[in-house]
Design an enzyme around this catalytic site. Structure first.
Site, short mmCIF file in Angstrom:
data_model
loop_
_atom_site.label_atom_id
_atom_site.label_comp_id
_atom_site.label_asym_id
_atom_site.label_seq_id
_atom_site.Cartn_x
_atom_site.Cartn_y
_atom_site.Cartn_z
N ARG A 65 14.73 -16.03 -9.57
CA ARG A 65 13.37 -15.55 -9.89
C ARG A 65 12.33 -16.28 -9.03
O ARG A 65 11.21 -15.83 -8.88
CB ARG A 65 13.05 -15.70 -11.38
N TYR A 118 -4.26 4.61 -2.69
CA TYR A 118 -3.04 5.02 -3.38
C TYR A 118 -3.30 5.12 -4.90
O TYR A 118 -3.81 4.18 -5.51
CB TYR A 118 -1.95 3.98 -3.08
N ASP A 189 -3.62 -2.49 2.30
CA ASP A 189 -2.32 -1.83 2.16
C ASP A 189 -1.97 -1.29 3.55
O ASP A 189 -2.56 -0.33 4.02
CB ASP A 189 -2.46 -0.69 1.13
N LYS A 214 9.00 2.46 1.87
CA LYS A 214 8.72 3.55 2.81
C LYS A 214 9.36 3.20 4.17
O LYS A 214 10.56 3.08 4.23
CB LYS A 214 7.22 3.79 2.87
#
Ligand SMILES: *Cc1c(COP(=O)(O)O)cnc(C)c1O
Length: 397
Positions: A65, A118, A189, A214
């Site tokens: 983690r 987005y 972004d 993507k």
């Protein structure tokens, strides 16, 4: 596409100049592909050594983690591609954006979103209202409009360029200057352009976020995200949000991402070439009012594209001359090569529309034409895709 040869080296092999080198030495000759360290925890020789590791968890593998060597390898490459000091990878692009917001903002802060943003990022901003964080969206892209929209409480300016759906480009350096002059952080972004086509840190932006689901992954087989910034700010995000939100990237998905990044330069060159051919076909088609792709920008925006982008990628959209939902649906349902689905950036071509037939007013408010159809141009070859589009558009011409 003008790709920096150094970036190709970082993608395809390991950057020999990368600080720190490869984590987790493997005995004997080095494997050509990076190993997957599929372990949730790391054992120490003594209790003292374990406690020492826990005291510097941002740079020691103690528990996955926190740090994991396979995740660390992909983070080093993305940081190097963005020319940033450090990177953290996450279980999704949204986990990356959430970690920035939750790690760096507090109640009373205001976030200014600039350009078409987005959708889920804006939904996250709405949600943060419950924690006393407010926001505004400016759709105007000129730096003076951004300056006017700043408030005394603005702590973060979040950009998209090219923006979602219409792919409009703004002057990143000028907006970063406006924010910096007031001590406000900027984040971007950078998913559309990828670090190969645009390097926002070199333009003065503080934080770069990616959805690696993507182009970086590139094969529609993984969900991942990344944030790049200074080592100091990344450490802050690590302790405040990464470890505590727990939205980590698992070692196997990090390995898939590394595999995707190795072919990023060659994939992007082909996505660009095929998308330019598709865009040119659509631009000249009588059933199409307008094509949205940075390569077709005009005037001042075209100069920005030339200056800021080393190339363009394969996600574009077009507006039907007949903007009715019925026409949008007919054209999309008639396509055979483009698969109907969300997301983008993989090898297979995809099509979608933001028009659901029921959200026209929301689209109008966001400046998105109702007849807009978005294409992700994959790697099937432009001729095949153009033939498919020609057949689907023929009944409207
Ligand atoms: C998909 C996407 C995201 C979110 O990334 P996930 O990996 O799906 O969480 C963020 N920004 C843009 C522009 C996207 O297309």
């Amino acid at each position: 596409m003008r790709i920096d040869p150094r970036d190709v080296a970082i993608c395809v092999a390991e950057d020999p100049e990368a600080p720190g080198g490869r984590e987790g030495p493997v005995a004997g000759p080095e494997p050509a592909a990076p190993p997957i360290v599929q372990s949730s925890l790391f054992a120490f020789p003594t209790l003292g050594a374990l406690f020492e590791g826990l005291g510097s968890e941002h740079r020691t593998s103690v528990y996955t983690r926190g740090r994991n060597p396979t995740v660390g390898e992909v983070e080093r490459r993305i940081a190097a591609l963005e020319r940033g000091e450090a990177c953290l990878c996450f279980g999704s692009g949204m986990a990356a954006t959430s970690a920035v917001m939750l790690g760096l903002l507090r109640a009373g802060d205001h976030v200014l979103f600039v350009n078409d943003t987005y959708g889920p990022t804006l939904q996250l901003a709405e949600h943060l209202g419950r924690f006393g964080i407010s926001h505004d969206l400016v759709l105007e892209t000129d730096p003076a409009a951004v300056e006017r929209a700043l408030r005394p409480a603005t702590r973060l300016v979040w950009l998209e360029s090219p923006g979602t759906m219409r792919f409009r480009v703004l002057d990143i350096a000028a907006v970063a200057d406006v924010a910096r002059a007031r001590g406000i952080l900027t984040g971007i972004d950078n998913s559309w352009a990828t670090p190969l086509c645009q390097k926002p840190i070199e333009l003065g932006v503080d934080l770069v976020m990616h959805t690696a689901s993507k182009y970086l992954g590139g094969h529609s087989d993984l969900i991942a995200g990344a944030v790049v910034s200074t080592a100091e700010r990344i450490e802050e995000i690590f302790y405040r949000a990464y470890l505590l939100n727990g939205g980590i990237l698992g070692p196997f998905d990090a390995w898939l991402l590394l595999r995707g990044i190795r072919t990023l330069p060659v994939r992007l060159r082909q996505h660009e070439a095929d998308a330019l051919a598709v865009a040119a076909f659509l631009r000249d088609h009588p059933a199409v009012r307008r094509v949205f792709h940075p390569s077709l920008a005009e005037g001042e925006e075209a100069r920005l594209v030339e200056r800021q982008l080393a190339g363009t990628t394969g996600l574009l959209s077009f507006e039907l001359a007949d903007g009715s939902f019925e026409s949008v649906r007919r054209v999309i349902d008639a396509l055979r090569r483009f698969r109907i689905g969300v997301s983008w950036g993989g090898v297979e071509s995809l099509v979608i529309s933001p028009n659901r037939g029921t959200n026209g007013e929301r689209l109008d408010a966001l400046g998105i034409p109702r007849g807009l159809i978005r294409l992700s141009v994959g790697l099937e070859g432009a001729d095949l895709l153009i033939e498919d589009l020609a057949a689907a558009l023929a009944p409207l011409a």
